[in-house]
Design a protein around this motif. Sequence first.
Motif, short mmCIF file in Angstrom:
data_model
loop_
_atom_site.label_atom_id
_atom_site.label_comp_id
_atom_site.label_asym_id
_atom_site.label_seq_id
_atom_site.Cartn_x
_atom_site.Cartn_y
_atom_site.Cartn_z
N THR A 143 56.91 -25.66 -25.34
CA THR A 143 57.59 -25.05 -23.64
C THR A 143 59.19 -24.65 -23.45
O THR A 143 60.22 -25.54 -24.44
N VAL A 144 59.05 -23.38 -23.95
CA VAL A 144 59.87 -22.94 -23.36
C VAL A 144 60.68 -22.42 -21.87
O VAL A 144 59.83 -21.68 -21.08
N VAL A 145 61.77 -22.12 -22.22
CA VAL A 145 62.38 -21.99 -21.19
C VAL A 145 63.54 -20.81 -21.28
O VAL A 145 64.48 -21.87 -22.02
N VAL A 146 63.44 -19.85 -20.42
CA VAL A 146 64.81 -18.77 -19.89
C VAL A 146 65.69 -19.17 -19.23
O VAL A 146 64.40 -18.64 -18.07
N THR A 147 67.10 -19.28 -18.68
CA THR A 147 67.44 -19.98 -17.64
C THR A 147 68.62 -19.28 -17.55
O THR A 147 68.99 -19.41 -18.76
N ASN A 148 69.79 -19.50 -16.38
CA ASN A 148 70.46 -19.07 -15.95
C ASN A 148 71.36 -20.80 -16.11
O ASN A 148 72.59 -20.71 -16.01
N GLY A 149 70.41 -21.76 -15.79
CA GLY A 149 71.00 -22.72 -15.92
C GLY A 149 71.77 -23.78 -14.78
O GLY A 149 72.56 -24.54 -14.91
N SER A 150 71.48 -23.04 -13.26
CA SER A 150 72.36 -23.18 -12.56
C SER A 150 71.64 -24.31 -11.39
O SER A 150 71.00 -23.13 -10.38
N VAL A 151 71.09 -25.05 -12.39
CA VAL A 151 70.13 -26.12 -11.27
C VAL A 151 71.38 -27.73 -11.55
O VAL A 151 71.89 -27.97 -12.17
N PRO A 161 63.25 -33.46 -19.96
CA PRO A 161 62.20 -34.38 -21.32
C PRO A 161 61.08 -33.69 -21.70
O PRO A 161 60.14 -34.06 -22.37
N TYR A 162 60.90 -32.96 -20.65
CA TYR A 162 59.10 -32.10 -20.72
C TYR A 162 59.54 -30.67 -21.72
O TYR A 162 58.82 -29.47 -22.44
N VAL A 163 61.33 -30.26 -21.81
CA VAL A 163 61.09 -29.30 -22.25
C VAL A 163 60.97 -29.52 -23.79
O VAL A 163 62.37 -30.05 -24.33
N ASP A 164 60.61 -27.75 -24.54
CA ASP A 164 61.28 -27.89 -26.63
C ASP A 164 62.28 -27.32 -26.34
O ASP A 164 63.19 -27.50 -27.70
N ALA A 165 62.42 -26.13 -25.67
CA ALA A 165 63.48 -24.73 -26.23
C ALA A 165 63.97 -24.34 -24.83
O ALA A 165 63.13 -24.19 -24.02
N LEU A 166 65.29 -24.40 -25.12
CA LEU A 166 66.18 -23.48 -23.56
C LEU A 166 66.88 -22.07 -24.72
O LEU A 166 67.38 -22.47 -25.45
N ASN A 167 66.73 -20.97 -23.58
CA ASN A 167 67.65 -20.30 -23.98
C ASN A 167 68.31 -20.25 -22.27
O ASN A 167 68.24 -19.90 -21.74
N ALA A 196 71.30 -30.16 -24.17
CA ALA A 196 71.00 -30.18 -25.63
C ALA A 196 71.59 -31.89 -26.89
O ALA A 196 70.91 -31.64 -27.50
N LYS A 197 71.65 -32.39 -25.04
CA LYS A 197 71.07 -33.92 -25.83
C LYS A 197 69.36 -34.05 -26.21
O LYS A 197 69.20 -34.82 -26.59
N GLU A 198 69.22 -33.58 -25.79
CA GLU A 198 67.19 -33.17 -25.19
C GLU A 198 66.05 -32.44 -26.12
O GLU A 198 65.40 -33.06 -26.37
N CYS A 199 67.09 -31.25 -26.36
CA CYS A 199 66.09 -30.84 -26.66
C CYS A 199 66.94 -29.25 -27.92
O CYS A 199 68.21 -28.86 -27.69
N HIS A 200 66.39 -28.54 -28.28
CA HIS A 200 66.65 -27.01 -29.32
C HIS A 200 67.03 -25.93 -27.81
O HIS A 200 66.81 -26.40 -26.42
N VAL A 201 68.79 -25.87 -28.13
CA VAL A 201 69.34 -25.21 -26.69
C VAL A 201 70.31 -23.78 -28.04
O VAL A 201 70.63 -24.17 -28.71
#
Length: 275
Positions: A143-151, A161-167, A196-201
């Motif tokens: 699971t990959v998420v491409v996000t503005n990180g505004s949450v 915990p459910y995400v493997d990588a984010l941009n 950054a502590k949980e998955c690839h960023v």
Amino acid sequence: MNAECKVCMHRCNLEEGQYGRCRARRNVGGEVVASNYGKITSLALDPIEKKPLYRFYPGSKILSVGSYGCNLTCSFCQNYSISMVREEETDTITLTPEELADKASKLREHGNIGVAFTYNEPLIGYEYVIDTATILRERDMKTVVVTNGSVTKEVAKELLPYVDALNIDLKGFTKEYYKQIGGDLETVKNFIALAAKECHVELTTLVIPDENDSVEEMRQLSQWVASVDEQIPLHVTRFFPRWKMTDRNATEVNKIYELGEVARESLKYVYEGNC
């Protein structure tokens, strides 16, 4: 009965039936729900590098999926036709998490490793991301998420915990710039630090002339990223006129490479994009 949405920094206080600023979360019976749950506007099998993710399963492909809505209002938005609209203003199909996971599984033979939630802002409908990711993990897919990180931190802790990588888009590094696009810099910084502590960023900064293109701002941005983890890749990306921001030219290529070198003073992996 009014209800407060707790997904992002806006904390919209919604009357019955009212939508939040994101156009995708709504008060239904005193509960704020994602009206875009499973509502798909875009579906494509992309190279993983297009997300962009350069250091996560390079050479692979990923099924990219988008819905509608966003909690920022960037005047230069590339996907404004789906991010800046409500459901009735765009075409959608409905896919359950199981159905989306099935589509991803069928594409394994074409190099697909999972699902990337992208195109609009996926985390305004984070419940759908979690539900799909749960099934994907059972099938040994990513699971990959491409996000503005505004949450908010609450949503981040539930989701990550459910995400493997984010941009994550780190759109600039001043409070004033984030206020201009309807966001909050500290919210994004907090999300990056948790992720950054949980998955690839990996991070992306779109460099816009006369907005966020100073050497000093890039130096401060990259130094902060290095304080989180100097091995986080940063994509320094060239702007092209789009949507409501057509009053300036594309960013000079030389400027992108100059800022890339500045970022390399602090970071190990820097990639110039759209050049």
